[in-house]
Structures are given as structure tokens and as C-alpha cells.
Design a protein around this motif. Structure first.
Motif, short mmCIF file in Angstrom:
data_model
loop_
_atom_site.label_atom_id
_atom_site.label_comp_id
_atom_site.label_asym_id
_atom_site.label_seq_id
_atom_site.Cartn_x
_atom_site.Cartn_y
_atom_site.Cartn_z
N LYS A 124 1.03 -1.31 0.13
CA LYS A 124 -0.06 -0.11 -0.03
C LYS A 124 0.88 1.33 -0.05
CE LYS A 124 -3.22 2.68 2.86
NZ LYS A 124 -4.01 2.68 3.87
N ASN A 125 1.96 1.18 0.67
CA ASN A 125 2.87 2.44 0.75
C ASN A 125 3.35 2.70 -0.55
OD1 ASN A 125 4.38 4.42 2.30
ND2 ASN A 125 6.28 3.30 1.86
N ARG B 89 0.86 4.31 -2.58
CA ARG B 89 0.71 5.67 -2.36
C ARG B 89 1.85 6.61 -2.86
NH1 ARG B 89 3.19 8.67 1.19
NH2 ARG B 89 4.44 6.90 2.18
#
Length: 222
Positions: A30-31, A34
Motif C-alpha cells: 500500500k505504501n 501511495r
């Protein structure tokens, strides 16, 4: 939308996916997702291939324009990316290709992917000579899996090859490991041991054509 990250976010939201969900489908955290969407990191080629299969319009993400059709394009007619640091590479499905001696350029382009020109050059590849092909079947398991993409250097057509090549054998496109043997013959080897090796005798070389050397695999992380 005036940035790659913003357009990527727009495409993710259009598909109704969270950053975690799209990241999982593309094999990133997810990072990392992002960072891509905030333009703090540029998406890599294998990521772009993965999200395109999910439904992301990667042409729009990279160039800001949508594909208007699936017409057949030759590599020299591929659209130029808005970012001059990226090079277009035509991607073909070799199972869908007709064979019978036709060049890949006359086949339908399944998609167009954009790769960092500098990274291709670092691998000794001329973007104008690179095409992508989709691997079909399990004969090269251990090296290439069914559904993987592989970048093929069409300028590498050494008549005395060693390595993994895209070949035209009796009018059929195949990806095989080529090994030279005594007397000028070739062994076509499937890296999956369940498949038998195929001997191409010197007198049968007329039925075999090297289309290019397989250089870079793009596949799902297992």
C-alpha cells in the motif's frame, strides 16, 4: 489530471479499488502504491503490466490520453509518450499470432507498454528493436511461466546462438532454450523437464528462424 500519479489514482478509483487492493493485485505494498500516486516514485514496468491486466488504462496514466481503438500498429507507428524518458514497446500474444512466416509487426498489437529508455539502454537494448511477447503454456516453467511477458531483442539473431530465443519453427512461434551440439545441429530445450528436447539437424535449419533473444522477464511475483 496533470501528473502520472494523479491519473493513476483516478484509474484506481474508477475501478473501485483501494490502494491496498490495487497494490496487492500488482505485487506492491500500500505504501508503494501511495508513493506512485503522490508522484514520489515512478511506477516500474512490471507494475504497469500488472495493473493493465486489472483494467487500468496505462496509456492514459502515462500519456494523459485514452486509447481510441485496438487497431493494428507497427512498432514504428507506436505513439510517442509524453515523457521523452520513456520508450514505447509493442506487446504481442504469440498464441494469437498467425505464424506461417509472418513477421510480428504484421500481427495485432495487444497493448503498448512504456519502459524507461535509460533502463533499456543499461541492458544493452535498443528500444526500436525490442518487442514484448506473452508466454503461453508451461514448457518453459522454471524460467518463464504461462502468462508472463518477456522482452525480446529482435537485433539478436546470432546464427550460432546460446540462450533463450523466440523462434519460428515450422511456421510456429516458440520460446525455447537453444543449445548448439556437435555437427552444427541445435537442441531446442524446454526448461520444464516433462518436455522432450528437440533436435534440429543441419539439413532442417531452413525450417527454423531466430526472431530474437529473450532478455527480460516480466511476471507475477509468486
Amino acid at each position: 489530471m496533470d501528473s502520472i500519479g494523479a491519473r493513476l489514482r483516478e484509474e484506481r478509483e474508477r475501478l473501485g479499488l483501494t490502494q491496498t487492493e490495487l497494490g496487492e493485485k500488482a505485487g506492491v505494498t500500500k505504501n508503494t502504491q501511495r508513493l506512485y500516486e503522490s508522484d514520489q516514485r515512478s511506477p516500474k514496468a512490471d507494475y504497469l503490466v500488472a495493473v493493465e491486466h486489472v483494467g487500468v488504462d496505462t496509456r492514459y496514466v502515462l500519456m494523459g490520453t485514452h486509447e481510441e481503438g485496438q487497431g493494428e500498429k507497427e512498432p514504428r507507428d507506436l505513439p510517442e509518450p509524453a515523457n521523452e524518458d520513456l520508450s514505447p514497446v509493442a506487446m504481442y500474444d504469440i498464441e494469437a499470432a498467425a505464424g506461417d512466416g509472418r513477421s510480428l509487426e504484421r500481427e495485432e498489437v495487444e497493448s503498448t507498454m512504456y519502459f524507461p529508455t535509460e533502463q533499456l539502454a543499461a541492458q544493452g537494448l535498443d528500444p526500436a528493436q525490442v518487442v514484448g511477447v506473452k508466454v503461453r503454456g508451461d514448457s518453459m516453467d522454471g524460467t518463464l511461466a504461462d502468462g508472463d511477458w518477456v522482452l525480446v531483442d529482435r537485433s539478436s539473431r546470432d546464427p550460432h546462438p546460446e540462450g533463450v530465443f523466440l523462434l519460428l519453427v515450422h511456421g510456429e512461434r516458440r520460446i525455447k532454450r537453444v543449445q548448439r551440439v556437435a555437427g552444427g545441429a541445435w537442441l531446442l530445450i524446454s526448461d520444464n523437464p516433462r518436455y522432450e528436447k528437440e533436435l534440429i539437424k543441419p539439413q532442417d535449419m531452413k525450417d527454423v528462424e531466430i526472431l530474437g533473444r529473450c532478455e527480460i522477464r516480466i511476471g507475477k511475483v509468486l
